[in-house]
Design a protein around this motif. Structure first.
Motif, PDB file in Angstrom:
ATOM      1  N   ALA A 134       1.106  -0.746   0.324  1.00  0.00           N
ATOM      2  CA  ALA A 134       0.298  -0.044   0.319  1.00  0.00           C
ATOM      3  C   ALA A 134       0.647   1.668  -0.064  1.00  0.00           C
ATOM      4  CB  ALA A 134      -0.661  -0.138   0.809  1.00  0.00           C
TER       5      ALA A 134
ATOM      6  N   THR B 206       1.048   3.943  -3.014  1.00  0.00           N
ATOM      7  CA  THR B 206       1.461   5.609  -2.632  1.00  0.00           C
ATOM      8  C   THR B 206       1.909   6.567  -2.918  1.00  0.00           C
ATOM      9  OG1 THR B 206      -0.121   5.200  -0.230  1.00  0.00           O
ATOM     10  CG2 THR B 206       0.612   7.500  -0.478  1.00  0.00           C
TER      11      THR B 206
ATOM     12  N   ASP C  94      -1.446   6.642   3.620  1.00  0.00           N
ATOM     13  CA  ASP C  94      -0.816   5.059   3.882  1.00  0.00           C
ATOM     14  C   ASP C  94      -2.023   4.088   4.034  1.00  0.00           C
ATOM     15  OD1 ASP C  94       1.492   5.652   1.932  1.00  0.00           O
ATOM     16  OD2 ASP C  94       2.789   5.608   3.586  1.00  0.00           O
TER      17      ASP C  94
ATOM     18  N   ASN D  86      -5.342   3.540   1.983  1.00  0.00           N
ATOM     19  CA  ASN D  86      -4.802   2.325   0.724  1.00  0.00           C
ATOM     20  C   ASN D  86      -4.229   0.783   1.644  1.00  0.00           C
ATOM     21  OD1 ASN D  86      -5.204   4.306  -1.559  1.00  0.00           O
ATOM     22  ND2 ASN D  86      -2.372   4.681  -1.396  1.00  0.00           N
ATOM     23  N   LEU D  87      -3.433   0.486   2.368  1.00  0.00           N
ATOM     24  CA  LEU D  87      -3.651  -0.314   3.026  1.00  0.00           C
ATOM     25  C   LEU D  87      -4.754  -0.815   2.948  1.00  0.00           C
ATOM     26  CD1 LEU D  87      -1.491  -2.368   4.030  1.00  0.00           C
ATOM     27  CD2 LEU D  87      -1.437  -1.257   6.526  1.00  0.00           C
TER      28      LEU D  87
ATOM     29  N   SER E 291      -7.682  -0.513   2.514  1.00  0.00           N
ATOM     30  CA  SER E 291      -8.048  -0.596   0.787  1.00  0.00           C
ATOM     31  C   SER E 291      -8.352  -1.682  -0.148  1.00  0.00           C
ATOM     32  CB  SER E 291      -8.233   0.711  -0.224  1.00  0.00           C
ATOM     33  OG  SER E 291      -9.079   1.126   0.701  1.00  0.00           O
ATOM     34  N   ARG E 292      -6.452  -2.315   0.234  1.00  0.00           N
ATOM     35  CA  ARG E 292      -5.826  -2.942  -0.291  1.00  0.00           C
ATOM     36  C   ARG E 292      -6.679  -4.516  -0.550  1.00  0.00           C
ATOM     37  NH1 ARG E 292      -1.687  -6.047  -0.580  1.00  0.00           N
ATOM     38  NH2 ARG E 292      -0.673  -7.019  -2.352  1.00  0.00           N
TER      39      ARG E 292
END
Length: 487
Positions: A241, A245, A320, A323-324, A326-327
């Motif tokens: 993630a 970013t 970050d 994104n982490l 979400s992934r």
């Protein structure tokens, strides 16, 4: 900051072109207030007449003008005019020379302009009959000079130009035509400057955008190439993630700041220094107002930065985190559904999202105070300048056009410092992004191919682990300890 500037090294030629274009843009930008001042003071108030010496003067007034001149002044006066019947016309056309003559003839011409027709006739008769000596003339000039010194220099110049206008009109010149021609010429110069400034602004934006796009392209290529060589250890260290970013959002921040650096930060000191020089040349004597405005603005921006800067620095890590989460949710969606953890994962994402949203709302709300307060300060500066200028205009030490130019130059100077302070808010965030990108580029893969690999002649198919230990980075204890086997 140094890392951001290092990215521009491959594009130094384009940067030089941008700087040259910015100087041209600043020259045009700083010229417009001067033309506005000239249109107001010379074109409107003085009817397009620039100098004390009339363009044309009748023979009688030509002789009267020399009544209070010294011998050297009379000689110069005669040398710059040529007679055409009953009219004397000005031969000298150089503005530099005419400005020098303004200083020479200003005093005697102003004294003559204030005398009545009867007084002039009596003085002319007295001079012709030798009844008025040079010492008497010097005494008249001395007394008049003392009175004129009490009046402002601007008013004195206006009095001299009024004399020139009166003589030009008496000699038959079309004063409306002179004024119209001056206004058209000055207006045309302003249009040319404005068009040239628009062209340079477009070119600066184009070249700066190409440079920023090139910097973004180079950084993405470098990070992508670097990440392809990472082992699982490096991937675990940064996290997927965070690498996403850094490759997208962080590079976008640097690309945006690069454009701003080339278009705004480089332009601000040029226009600021140029504005200070122009303000000094106006001779308005109100530099303390600009200094006061800059102190107030710097103090206010410093307060905003002190409040918002910690939040700006935390924002990238929060991106970050979003994104982490979400992934992880997208990657493990099938497992989440299998174990019925949809609600739990929604709460987890909602928490990360709210942290980022709260931080962004806080910084944006703080920044919303910027423009209203800055607008209030700038309008306050305008009011203060007009209030101080009104007294100077009343005293005759300042013209209306000069006041208008001073206001415009003041706004340019204040806006240049405002642009720099605005960028000082964006630069720390870009600096964080540049450091994060550099961390990836400086990371060395833990698995390296040997420079001189040994050739395997015969493969026996044996693998031996000889008392192997393994521990993840930053872990407290090892995962495997003392492993010893042969396969």
């Amino acid at each position: 900051m140094s890392r951001i500037f290092k990215n521009l090294v491959p594009y130094w030629k384009s940067c030089v072109v941008i700087i040259l274009l910015l100087f041209l843009q600043a020259y045009c930008d700083l010229s417009l207030p001067a033309y506005t001042s000239d249109i107001i003071d010379t074109g409107i108030q003085n009817g397009g007449v620039l100098h004390v010496c009339p363009e044309a003067i009748t023979a009688k007034e030509f002789e009267n003008a020399m009544l209070l001149m010294t011998d050297s002044e009379k000689e110069t006066w005669r040398s710059i005019y040529q007679q055409d019947g009953d009219i004397y016309t000005l031969k000298e056309k150089s503005n530099k020379k005419l400005s020098e003559y303004d200083e020479i003839f200003q005093l005697p011409l102003i004294i003559i302009s204030q005398m009545s027709e009867e007084d002039l006739n009596q003085m002319a008769a007295a001079v012709s009959m030798g009844m008025m000596s040079q010492s008497a003339i010097d005494e008249i000039r001395s007394q008049a000079s003392e009175k004129i010194d009490e009046v402002g220099s601007t008013l004195v110049k206006s009095m001299g130009i009024s004399y020139a206008k009166k003589q030009d009109a008496a000699a038959g010149l079309d004063m409306d035509s002179i004024q119209t021609r001056y206004l058209w010429i000055s207006g045309g110069k302003m249009v040319v400057m404005a068009l040239l400034m628009a062209l340079t602004t477009i070119l600066v934006g184009l070249v700066a955008s190409r440079v920023a796009a090139g910097v973004g392209r180079d950084l993405r290529k470098s990070i992508y190439t670097k990440v392809l060589g990472f082992s699982n250890a490096e991937m675990d260290k940064f996290s997927t993630a965070s690498l996403i970013t850094r490759t997208t959002n962080d590079i976008q921040q640097i690309q945006l700041v690069t454009v701003m650096l080339l278009r705004i930060v480089a332009y601000a000191p040029i226009i600021g220094v140029g504005g200070v020089i122009r303000v000094y040349k106006t001779g308005a004597g109100m530099g303390w107002i600009i200094a006061l405005a800059l102190v107030v603005i710097m103090g206010f921006v410093g307060l905003l930065m002190a409040i918002a800067m910690p939040k700006f620095k935390a924002m990238q890590k929060l991106v970050d985190n979003v994104n982490l989460v979400s992934r992880e949710i997208l990657t493990g969606i099938s497992v989440i559904r299998a174990f019925g953890r949809e609600k739990k994962e929604e709460e987890r994402f909602d928490k990360a999202n709210k942290e980022l949203t709260g931080t962004m709302l806080f910084t944006n709300r703080v920044m919303t105070f910027m423009m209203p307060v800055m607008t209030f300060i700038m309008y306050g500066i305008n009011i203060l300048i007009i209030w101080v200028s009104a007294r100077k205009i009343d005293e005759g030490t300042l013209q209306v056009g000069a006041m208008t130019a001073f206001i415009t130059y003041s706004m340019q100077i204040v806006m240049s410092f405002l642009m720099i302070t605005m960028m000082s808010i964006m630069l720390p965030r870009a600096g964080v992004a540049a450091n994060r990108i550099q961390e990836v580029l400086n990371e060395e893969s833990s698995i390296k191919d040997p420079s001189n690999p040994k050739a395997i002649g015969e493969c026996k198919g044996v693998v031996r682990f000889n008392h192997v230990h393994f521990k993840y980075n930053n872990a407290e204890a090892g995962v495997l300890e003392d492993i010893d086997f042969v396969a």
